[in-house]
Design an enzyme around this catalytic site. Structure first.
Site, PDB file in Angstrom:
ATOM      1  N   ARG A 177     -31.576 -29.874 -48.969  1.00 17.58           N
ATOM      2  CA  ARG A 177     -33.042 -29.881 -48.918  1.00 17.58           C
ATOM      3  C   ARG A 177     -33.610 -31.283 -49.105  1.00 17.58           C
ATOM      4  O   ARG A 177     -34.645 -31.475 -49.737  1.00 17.58           O
ATOM      5  CB  ARG A 177     -33.618 -28.910 -49.951  1.00 17.58           C
ATOM      6  N   SER A 227     -38.623 -19.506 -49.750  1.00 16.67           N
ATOM      7  CA  SER A 227     -37.958 -19.653 -51.051  1.00 16.67           C
ATOM      8  C   SER A 227     -38.781 -20.561 -51.950  1.00 16.67           C
ATOM      9  O   SER A 227     -39.087 -21.696 -51.589  1.00 16.67           O
ATOM     10  CB  SER A 227     -36.558 -20.245 -50.864  1.00 16.67           C
ATOM     11  N   GLU A 297     -38.984 -25.520 -54.375  1.00 21.05           N
ATOM     12  CA  GLU A 297     -38.764 -25.904 -52.989  1.00 21.05           C
ATOM     13  C   GLU A 297     -40.087 -25.994 -52.245  1.00 21.05           C
ATOM     14  O   GLU A 297     -40.251 -26.797 -51.341  1.00 21.05           O
ATOM     15  CB  GLU A 297     -37.839 -24.885 -52.299  1.00 21.05           C
TER      16      GLU A 297
END
Length: 302
Positions: A177, A227, A297
């Protein structure tokens, strides 16, 4: 006249063809359906318009917020003294080699995956159900079901204060990420994707199966930003949240999903502060029970 007012006057004078919406509600542009009005939102339709607009704003010392499809954003529902550039209409795509696709940053990943399939190219099946744009996906190295953008990105053309530049291979600094674009103000313009040949029927079958898995496991019927937390080094965020007894925990209309504990959903009229309260409670509770600090996130715009 403040800097934003000057920037708006200059941009409207120099770039009258670029759509500009004043006091535009961000809730209309985020998958969470949360977000207050910003001073202005620009919607360029080409790389030329985007780069020219950034130059005008930079001359007025205004730093715009660049967004794609708003699928990873939690935005304050109070008025924001901010200029937003939404790139979702900068979405040209073409096949530029035997196994190569070049696409603009605003194209939806779902559209990109379908284009690849139609051109008998495999490697983007994992991205078919990710609701964001290519630019955002490259910036955060988006991934799902074992695939990540780092697996297919060959070259990225971006814009900074000096001008346009190109990044290739390992210079992307991809990790979980994260990419070299995650922590700076560089603006992704276009991306070269390298794929492999395959039978389109098999590619479509894989995309359909991943879509089935998403529908089965994720709360796609309610607004969310996907998420809410990154995967920690030891374990999975959803499992830690569920083990802490937080499935269904709610503040107002913001709640930990009953279907997938890694999602925070808007059950109707959730406010920004409601979602923040849920995030903070989840982080505190999981840390107390496991010693693990969950990292968000979702990108939070205050």
């Amino acid at each position: 006249m403040d800097a934003i007012s000057t920037a708006l006057a200059d941009s409207n004078r120099l770039l009258p063809s670029v759509e500009c919406r004043l006091n535009e509600p961000m809730k209309n542009h985020t998958s969470f359906r949360i977000g207050g009005p910003v001073r202005a939102m620009f919607l360029p339709k080409s790389i030329a318009e985007l780069t020219e607009l950034c130059g005008v704003l930079r001359a007025s010392e205004v730093r715009p917020f660049i967004m794609g499809n708003g699928t990873n954003l939690l935005v304050n529902d109070k008025p924001l003294d901010l200029i937003v550039i939404k790139t979702a209409e900068v979405d040209n795509i073409e096949r530029t080699g035997e196994t190569e696709i070049t696409a603009m940053s605003g194209i939806l990943l779902s559209k990109l995956a379908v284009f690849a399939c139609e051109n008998r190219l495999s490697g983007l099946e994992f991205a078919h159900g990710i609701p964001g744009t290519l630019g955002g996906a490259v910036s955060m190295n988006a991934g799902a079901y074992g695939g990540e953008m780092k697996d297919v990105v060959q070259e990225t053309v971006a814009l900074n204060a000096v001008g346009m530049f190109s990044v290739t291979g390992d210079a992307h600094d991809f990790s979980y990420r994260h990419s070299r674009f995650s922590d700076n103000e560089d603006i992704i313009l276009s991306v070269v994707i390298q794929l492999r040949k395959d039978d389109p029927a098999q590619i479509r079958a894989r995309m359909d199966e991943l879509s089935r898995q998403r529908r089965h496991s994720q709360p796609l019927d309610l607004p969310s930003a996907g998420s809410a937390f990154k995967r920690p080094e030891n374990g999975y965020a959803a499992a830690l949240i569920e083990e802490a007894g937080l499935k269904g925990f709610a503040v107002g209309d913001a709640a930990v999903s009953e279907k997938h504990s890694g999602f925070i959903v808007n059950r109707g009229s959730a406010r920004f502060e409601d979602v923040i309260a849920v995030i903070e409670h989840v982080r505190e509770t999981v840390f107390k029970s496991t010693g693990i600090t969950l990292e968000t996130e979702v990108k939070i715009i205050r």
